[in-house]
Design a protein around this motif. Structure first.
Motif, short mmCIF file in Angstrom:
data_model
loop_
_atom_site.label_atom_id
_atom_site.label_comp_id
_atom_site.label_asym_id
_atom_site.label_seq_id
_atom_site.Cartn_x
_atom_site.Cartn_y
_atom_site.Cartn_z
N ALA A 82 -13.03 -8.77 2.31
CA ALA A 82 -13.26 -9.98 1.52
C ALA A 82 -13.86 -9.58 0.19
N GLY A 83 -13.79 -10.47 -0.76
CA GLY A 83 -14.41 -10.19 -2.05
C GLY A 83 -14.62 -11.50 -2.75
N MET A 84 -15.66 -11.57 -3.50
CA MET A 84 -15.95 -12.82 -4.20
C MET A 84 -16.25 -12.50 -5.65
N ASN A 85 -15.56 -13.18 -6.52
CA ASN A 85 -15.77 -12.93 -7.94
C ASN A 85 -15.11 -14.05 -8.70
N HIS A 86 -15.58 -14.31 -9.91
CA HIS A 86 -14.88 -15.28 -10.75
C HIS A 86 -13.51 -14.69 -11.07
N LEU A 87 -12.52 -15.55 -11.07
CA LEU A 87 -11.14 -15.11 -11.33
C LEU A 87 -11.04 -14.24 -12.58
N LEU A 88 -11.74 -14.66 -13.63
CA LEU A 88 -11.61 -13.95 -14.91
C LEU A 88 -12.35 -12.62 -14.92
N LEU A 89 -13.14 -12.39 -13.90
CA LEU A 89 -13.90 -11.14 -13.84
C LEU A 89 -13.40 -10.21 -12.73
N THR A 90 -12.27 -10.59 -12.13
CA THR A 90 -11.75 -9.80 -11.01
C THR A 90 -10.85 -8.67 -11.51
N PRO A 91 -11.21 -7.43 -11.20
CA PRO A 91 -10.35 -6.32 -11.65
C PRO A 91 -9.05 -6.25 -10.85
N ARG A 92 -8.03 -5.71 -11.48
CA ARG A 92 -6.74 -5.56 -10.82
C ARG A 92 -6.89 -4.72 -9.55
N SER A 93 -7.75 -3.71 -9.62
CA SER A 93 -7.92 -2.83 -8.47
C SER A 93 -8.41 -3.61 -7.24
N ALA A 94 -9.24 -4.64 -7.48
CA ALA A 94 -9.74 -5.45 -6.36
C ALA A 94 -8.60 -6.25 -5.75
N ALA A 95 -7.71 -6.77 -6.62
CA ALA A 95 -6.56 -7.54 -6.12
C ALA A 95 -5.64 -6.64 -5.31
N ASP A 96 -5.39 -5.44 -5.83
CA ASP A 96 -4.52 -4.49 -5.11
C ASP A 96 -5.09 -4.17 -3.74
N LYS A 97 -6.38 -3.86 -3.74
CA LYS A 97 -7.03 -3.43 -2.50
C LYS A 97 -7.00 -4.54 -1.44
N MET A 98 -7.28 -5.75 -1.91
CA MET A 98 -7.33 -6.86 -0.96
C MET A 98 -5.94 -7.18 -0.39
N PHE A 99 -4.93 -7.14 -1.24
CA PHE A 99 -3.57 -7.40 -0.74
C PHE A 99 -3.09 -6.26 0.16
N GLN A 100 -3.46 -5.04 -0.19
CA GLN A 100 -3.03 -3.90 0.63
C GLN A 100 -3.59 -4.03 2.05
N THR A 101 -4.88 -4.31 2.15
CA THR A 101 -5.49 -4.37 3.49
C THR A 101 -5.12 -5.67 4.20
N ASN A 102 -5.31 -6.80 3.53
CA ASN A 102 -5.14 -8.08 4.21
C ASN A 102 -3.68 -8.44 4.47
N PHE A 103 -2.85 -8.27 3.46
CA PHE A 103 -1.45 -8.65 3.66
C PHE A 103 -0.59 -7.48 4.13
N VAL A 104 -0.57 -6.39 3.36
CA VAL A 104 0.34 -5.28 3.73
C VAL A 104 -0.03 -4.72 5.10
N GLY A 105 -1.33 -4.58 5.36
CA GLY A 105 -1.77 -4.08 6.67
C GLY A 105 -1.29 -4.98 7.80
N SER A 106 -1.45 -6.30 7.63
CA SER A 106 -0.99 -7.24 8.66
C SER A 106 0.52 -7.17 8.83
N PHE A 107 1.22 -7.08 7.69
CA PHE A 107 2.69 -7.02 7.72
C PHE A 107 3.17 -5.77 8.48
N LEU A 108 2.59 -4.62 8.16
CA LEU A 108 3.05 -3.37 8.79
C LEU A 108 2.80 -3.39 10.30
N PHE A 109 1.60 -3.82 10.70
CA PHE A 109 1.32 -3.87 12.14
C PHE A 109 2.22 -4.89 12.84
N LEU A 110 2.41 -6.03 12.18
CA LEU A 110 3.28 -7.04 12.79
C LEU A 110 4.70 -6.49 12.96
#
Lengths: 234, 98
Positions: A82-110
């Motif tokens: 999880a991560g919490m930040n104002h949208l305008l202060l969120t680095p791209r790296s945080a978005a990548d990391k969160m999608f990799q673990t939360n979405f891509v990880g779930s997708f691969l295991f599924l």
């Protein structure tokens, strides 16, 4: 579903550990994973160290699990960050990391678990969403979006896998006092809790209850559903 | 290597003939179509073939490969069009894995 073989991702601590322990207590054999070594062990439990977004590692773990036990009955796709930040202060790296673990990880295991389950013509997959997705919480744009992606994956997978005897559902926990929310300010947690119909923090057993429901033999006709705890609604 | 993979695919197709009524499944060839209107498999059958093939390839060659491709459902470009194109694709994946 009577006791069988389950994979629980993110089982080193928190909700994943709780779910793994509840399954073990009910007689299941459990294979878990996390990026770091397990801090606990139990009879019937095997731990794998891997990053859930590492495709080759996920393929290996699922195939090893099936080779060891000859079956795979349930996948609990719990690993998440999880991560919490104002949208305008969120680095791209945080978005990548969160999608990799939360979405891509779930997708691969599924995907890999469903391959094994489709051969057996039965299986249960439980994904993890969050009330943050239903409540459109400020400060959680990327986290909520990554979990909204998991919800879409859940619904579409339910349709694609239904004919193979596999159900795919998701649980949407409220904040539970685990490490996942330790960096979120207390005031923000309270604000979130106030938006629930039942204004309290969630407990590990609340989440287990929904997982247990999806795994029950009687739930064979329940698929494509997202159950939010605490009465959270969008 | 390719001949062995073609044989694995044919074996898998013959095994599927037990659960499918398509007459060509009992005696498939490298030219057998796997995709489109004239295919011997429906979409679930194709998925079963791919899942089975991944397992057979791992058992035969000791390598874990994933047969997933963005072109999977394209009638023109899919590596899953015919038995032979699928075999070429598996060879490519195995070589990349070594």
């Amino acid at each position: 579903m009577s006791a069988g073989v389950a994979i629980v991702t993110g089982s080193r601590k928190g909700l994943g550990k709780h779910i793994a322990e509840r399954l073990l207590a009910a007689g299941w054999r459990v294979e878990g994973c996390s990026r770091r070594p397990a801090e606990w062990s139990a009879e019937g439990y095997t731990h794998h160290e891997l990053d859930v977004s590492d495709e080759a590692a996920v393929v290996r773990m699922v195939r090893e699990t099936v080779a060891r036990h000859g079956r795979l009955d349930a996948l609990i796709n719990n690993a998440g960050i999880a991560g919490m930040n104002h949208l305008l202060l969120t680095p791209r790296s945080a978005a990548d990391k969160m999608f990799q673990t939360n979405f891509v990880g779930s997708f691969l295991f599924l995907r890999e678990a469903a391959k094994a389950m489709s051969r057996q013509k039965r299986g249960r997959i439980v994904n993890f969403s969050t009330v943050a997705a239903a409540l459109d919480l400020e400060g959680e744009a990327v986290y909520a979006a990554s979990k909204a992606a998991v919800e879409s994956l859940t619904r579409v997978a339910a349709r694609e896998l239904g004919a193979s005897g596999i159900t795919v559902n998701a649980v949407g926990p409220t904040p539970v006092a685990t490490d996942l929310i330790k960096l979120v300010p207390e005031a923000k947690i309270q604000e979130l809790v106030r938006r629930q119909a039942i204004p309290r923090l969630g407990r590990e057993e609340d989440v287990w209850n929904v997982v247990d429901f999806f795994l029950r033999p009687e739930s064979a006709f329940v698929t494509g559903q997202v159950v939010y705890l605490g009465g959270a609604r969008g | 290597m390719k001949a062995e993979i073609v044989e694995l695919i044919l074996e898998s197709l013959r095994e599927q003939s037990a659960v499918s009524a398509h007459p060509e499944l009992a005696a498939p060839t490298p030219e057998t179509r796997l995709l489109g209107e004239k295919a011997v498999l429906d979409s679930i059958g194709l998925v079963s073939l791919i899942v089975d093939l991944e397992e057979k390839v791992a058992a035969r060659f000791g390598k874990e490969i994933v047969l997933a491709d963005e072109r999977a459902m394209s009638l023109r470009y899919s590596p899953f069009r015919r038995v032979e194109s699928l075999a070429d694709y598996v060879v490519e994946k195995l070589e990349a894995a070594s």
